[in-house]
Scaffold this motif. Structure first.
Motif, short mmCIF file in Angstrom:
data_model
loop_
_atom_site.label_atom_id
_atom_site.label_comp_id
_atom_site.label_asym_id
_atom_site.label_seq_id
_atom_site.Cartn_x
_atom_site.Cartn_y
_atom_site.Cartn_z
N SER A 166 0.97 -1.32 -0.05
CA SER A 166 0.00 -0.01 0.05
C SER A 166 0.89 1.07 -0.05
N LEU A 167 0.44 2.14 -0.62
CA LEU A 167 1.36 3.51 -0.97
C LEU A 167 0.33 4.69 -0.68
N PHE A 168 0.78 5.39 0.39
CA PHE A 168 -0.05 6.74 0.63
C PHE A 168 0.82 7.88 0.34
N ILE A 169 0.39 8.95 -0.55
CA ILE A 169 1.31 10.13 -1.05
C ILE A 169 0.56 11.18 -0.53
N TYR A 170 1.29 12.06 0.45
CA TYR A 170 0.95 13.23 0.90
C TYR A 170 1.52 14.66 0.26
N ASP A 171 0.67 15.45 0.15
CA ASP A 171 1.22 17.02 0.19
C ASP A 171 1.15 17.52 1.49
N GLY A 172 2.28 17.74 2.05
CA GLY A 172 2.21 18.29 3.61
C GLY A 172 1.38 17.36 4.46
N LYS A 173 0.39 17.52 4.76
CA LYS A 173 -0.63 16.89 5.74
C LYS A 173 -2.09 16.33 5.19
N LEU A 174 -1.79 16.80 3.90
CA LEU A 174 -2.99 16.37 2.75
C LEU A 174 -2.69 14.95 2.09
N TRP A 209 8.26 18.84 -3.46
CA TRP A 209 8.49 17.53 -2.78
C TRP A 209 7.12 16.95 -2.13
N TYR A 210 7.04 15.69 -2.15
CA TYR A 210 5.81 15.05 -1.59
C TYR A 210 6.37 13.88 -0.83
N ASP A 211 5.68 13.83 0.19
CA ASP A 211 5.99 12.56 1.16
C ASP A 211 5.11 11.55 1.10
N PHE A 212 5.78 10.04 1.28
CA PHE A 212 5.14 9.02 1.19
C PHE A 212 5.16 7.99 2.12
N GLU A 213 4.39 7.25 2.35
CA GLU A 213 4.45 6.05 3.28
C GLU A 213 4.16 4.65 2.35
N LEU A 214 5.14 3.73 2.44
CA LEU A 214 4.90 2.47 1.72
C LEU A 214 4.70 1.17 2.83
N TYR A 215 3.86 0.72 2.75
CA TYR A 215 3.61 -0.53 3.38
C TYR A 215 3.69 -1.67 2.86
N CYS A 216 4.12 -2.76 3.56
CA CYS A 216 4.15 -4.12 3.02
C CYS A 216 3.56 -4.98 3.96
N ASN A 217 2.33 -5.93 3.78
CA ASN A 217 1.60 -6.51 4.46
C ASN A 217 1.15 -6.03 5.93
N GLY A 218 0.78 -4.53 5.82
CA GLY A 218 0.34 -3.83 6.74
C GLY A 218 1.41 -3.04 7.68
N GLU A 219 2.77 -3.43 7.29
CA GLU A 219 3.69 -2.98 8.18
C GLU A 219 4.45 -1.73 7.26
N LEU A 220 5.03 -0.84 8.22
CA LEU A 220 5.88 0.30 7.42
C LEU A 220 6.94 -0.12 7.00
N LEU A 221 7.04 -0.14 5.55
CA LEU A 221 8.23 -0.42 5.01
C LEU A 221 9.23 0.78 4.87
N GLU A 222 8.61 1.88 4.53
CA GLU A 222 9.58 3.07 4.28
C GLU A 222 8.67 4.46 4.53
N ARG A 223 9.11 5.32 4.88
CA ARG A 223 8.58 6.47 5.05
C ARG A 223 9.69 7.74 4.31
N ASN A 224 9.25 8.20 3.31
CA ASN A 224 10.56 9.06 2.67
C ASN A 224 9.55 10.14 1.78
N LYS A 225 10.48 10.72 0.94
CA LYS A 225 9.76 11.69 0.02
C LYS A 225 10.59 11.63 -1.40
N PHE A 226 9.77 12.25 -2.26
CA PHE A 226 10.35 12.19 -3.70
C PHE A 226 10.10 13.96 -4.15
#
Length: 142
Positions: A89-97, A122-139
């Motif tokens: 699962s991938l969640f992409i944020y613009d600030g807190k949105l 810059w956009y922040d993102f959170e990548l989850y694998c099987n429900g666990e946070l795999l990576e929190r970063n930005k691009f």
């Protein structure tokens, strides 16, 4: 009622009540550029100091993601291993949105065109694998 702003104990400016309301959040939030009350109608302005050592450290701490990055055309690329056995699962944020919520990715390689984003930057993102946070970063999108 006016408020007087001092810098290094010298009067810098007098603000009307409506102009002062624009800046009073810095008193409560104690931001880097902050106003500190020194009297009933007097405030001390303390500007942030930018140290030469701060900027390179911030740049050195960021490392691009191996999973979510921008390609040579400026589009977002998502490259994931073992999507047939793992649930991503991938969640992409613009600030807190929250801009994009992409769940149950079934393909190993995705390209999302930059036109799907509001602006470059810059956009922040959170990548989850099987429900666990795999990576929190930005691009960075250009």
């Amino acid at each position: 009622m006016t408020q007087r702003i001092f810098i290094k104990n010298k009067l810098f400016k007098e603000l009307s009540a409506s102009d002062y309301k624009k800046f009073k959040d810095s008193i409560f939030a104690n931001t880097k550029d902050t106003l500190t009350r020194i009297g009933k109608r007097s405030l001390q302005f303390s500007p942030a100091t930018i140290e030469a050592t701060t900027s390179p450290q911030i740049q050195d701490n960021w490392a691009p993601s191996i999973y979510v990055f921008t390609n040579s055309k400026g589009n977002l690329t998502i490259q994931l291993p073992n999507t047939n056995t793992k649930r991503y699962s991938l969640f992409i944020y613009d600030g807190k949105l929250l801009l994009h919520n992409i769940t149950n990715l079934k393909e190993d390689y995705w390209i999302i065109e930059k036109s799907n984003f509001y602006h470059s930057g810059w956009y922040d993102f959170e990548l989850y694998c099987n429900g666990e946070l795999l990576e929190r970063n930005k691009f960075l999108l250009h």
